[in-house]
Design an enzyme around this catalytic site. Structure first.
Site, mmCIF file in Angstrom:
data_model
loop_
_atom_site.group_PDB
_atom_site.id
_atom_site.type_symbol
_atom_site.label_atom_id
_atom_site.label_comp_id
_atom_site.label_asym_id
_atom_site.label_seq_id
_atom_site.Cartn_x
_atom_site.Cartn_y
_atom_site.Cartn_z
ATOM 1 C CB SER A 70 48.139 45.949 48.887
ATOM 2 O OG SER A 70 48.093 46.792 47.759
ATOM 3 C CG HIS A 110 45.166 42.495 49.499
ATOM 4 N ND1 HIS A 110 44.195 43.072 48.719
ATOM 5 C CD2 HIS A 110 46.348 43.014 49.063
ATOM 6 C CE1 HIS A 110 44.756 43.902 47.857
ATOM 7 N NE2 HIS A 110 46.058 43.871 48.037
#
Length: 383
Positions: free
Chosen positions: A275, A333
């Site tokens: 991610s 993230h």
């Protein structure tokens, strides 16, 4: 139950007919009263004993000189110096290797083009279609089907963009690691090297390997779908080699940001997934082309701009980090997204456009004494 009712009726009848029934009942009642009274008395005794013990505990402080209970052991926060040095070194090696890879790729393309022209002239001068027709007739049925399958695969591969071909290799690695998670004998190795945790003894190598590791199929499909969607755009902006350097560096940098946040909050838990690297790719494309229209696969009617999508994702991850949500690694993230924005705005000028000395050094190493043109060194390339 019928047998029990019969026994109870027979017992009542015997008690009525027997002259000693009253004495038996009285003895039975006295026995039951004594049992109940013993139980109640035992409960009261326990309660009083507990109250006395609590009162004595509260009333009697520890005497002077008497050693008290040992203090709880302090959790030692891990030092992040080695992961930080590994992050800087790995990112530098990634961009250095990408510059050398671009040099070798351009050099191979030039050589392949020359060889192809010579081969085409040779085939046109010495052979005609009759030769290939006879060659095809000499093949067996299985060989023909195999050649047709290879031709179909080659046509499909040629129809893909350069970004999609690059993303296909990354997806293949993630699928292989996902299959390794399903092997019971490899669980200990996978947890040690393919999950990132600052409290673990092995901290540096998992920063790279965890970026290709997924335990959930849904998690991997979501990440790889986003990578496939933005792969053509990012490769057209940066080139294949620079894209690989950004992707690998983003995976390590996002893990480093996750290490810092986990160490600061004291919440040590393992993380895995691509991610962070995928967020860097998404953020780079959205920053470079903020007016591009995006949509959701399940809601094709709903469209929004790339700039607004990036702002919404950053806002969600910021809220998750501040509120302590643990569904995703929001710190990773944010680290990947911020790195993607920074690289498109400033990093390309500071890092990639200054690769000339390294390429020149590599050229001199590959061809000592040669001072000719350097493929990939001073050419146009992807800036």
């Amino acid at each position: 139950m019928a047998c029990r009712g019969f026994i109870m009726k027979w017992s009542k009848a015997e008690f009525v007919r027997s002259p000693n029934a009253v004495s038996r009942c009285s003895r039975l009642n006295q026995y039951q009263q004594q049992r109940c009274g013993f139980r109640r008395e035992a409960k009261r005794t326990d309660t009083k004993t507990g109250n006395v013990t609590q009162q004595q505990t509260k009333a009697s402080p520890p005497e002077a000189g008497t050693p008290g209970p040992p203090p709880p052991p302090k959790v030692r926060r891990p030092t992040l110096f080695r992961p930080l040095m590994f992050t800087v070194g790995f990112a530098g090696c990634s961009f250095g290797g990408a510059a050398i890879l671009q040099y070798e790729t351009l050099k191979a393309r030039v050589q392949t083009a020359k060889d192809g022209e010579e081969l085409e002239k040779l085939m046109m001068g010495s052979q005609d279609m009759a030769y290939w027709h006879d060659w095809w007739n000499q093949l067996s049925s299985f060989q023909r089907q195999l050649l047709l399958l290879v031709s179909i695969v080659d046509d499909f591969w040629s129809s893909l963009t350069e970004g999609q071909r690059t993303a296909t290799g990354i997806i293949a690695i993630n699928v292989a690691v996902l299959c390794c998670w399903r092997v019971p004998s490899m669980q200990r190795t996978m947890i040690k090297y393919f999950t990132a945790n600052p409290a673990s003894k092995t901290r540096c190598l998992p920063m790279v390997l965890s970026s290709f590791s997924h335990y959930s199929i849904i998690h991997m499909v979501a990440n790889m779908y986003v990578l496939w969607t933005f792969s053509s755009g990012i490769v057209s902006l940066l080139g294949k080699e620079q894209f690989l350097a950004v992707y690998l560096s983003a995976g390590v940098i996002s893990t480093m940001v996750s290490y810092v946040c986990k160490t600061a909050t004291g919440r040590f838990y393992p993380s895995l997934g691509a991610s962070g690297a995928v967020m860097a790719v998404l953020a780079a494309v959205c920053t470079k082309v903020p007016e591009a229209k995006l949509g959701i696969i399940f809601l094709p009617v709903l469209t929004f701009t790339a700039g607004n999508a990036l702002k919404a994702l950053v806002a969600i991850d910021t809220a998750g980090l501040m509120l302590g949500w643990r569904l995703f690694d929001h710190a990773a993230h944010l680290g990947g997204a911020l790195f993607g924005v920074w690289y498109v705005a400033y990093g390309n000028k500071l890092i990639w456009r200054r690769r000339e000395p390294l390429v020149k050094l590599w050229h001199d190493f590959r061809s000592p004494g040669g001072r000719g043109s350097r493929p990939g060194g001073g050419g146009p390339g992807h800036q």
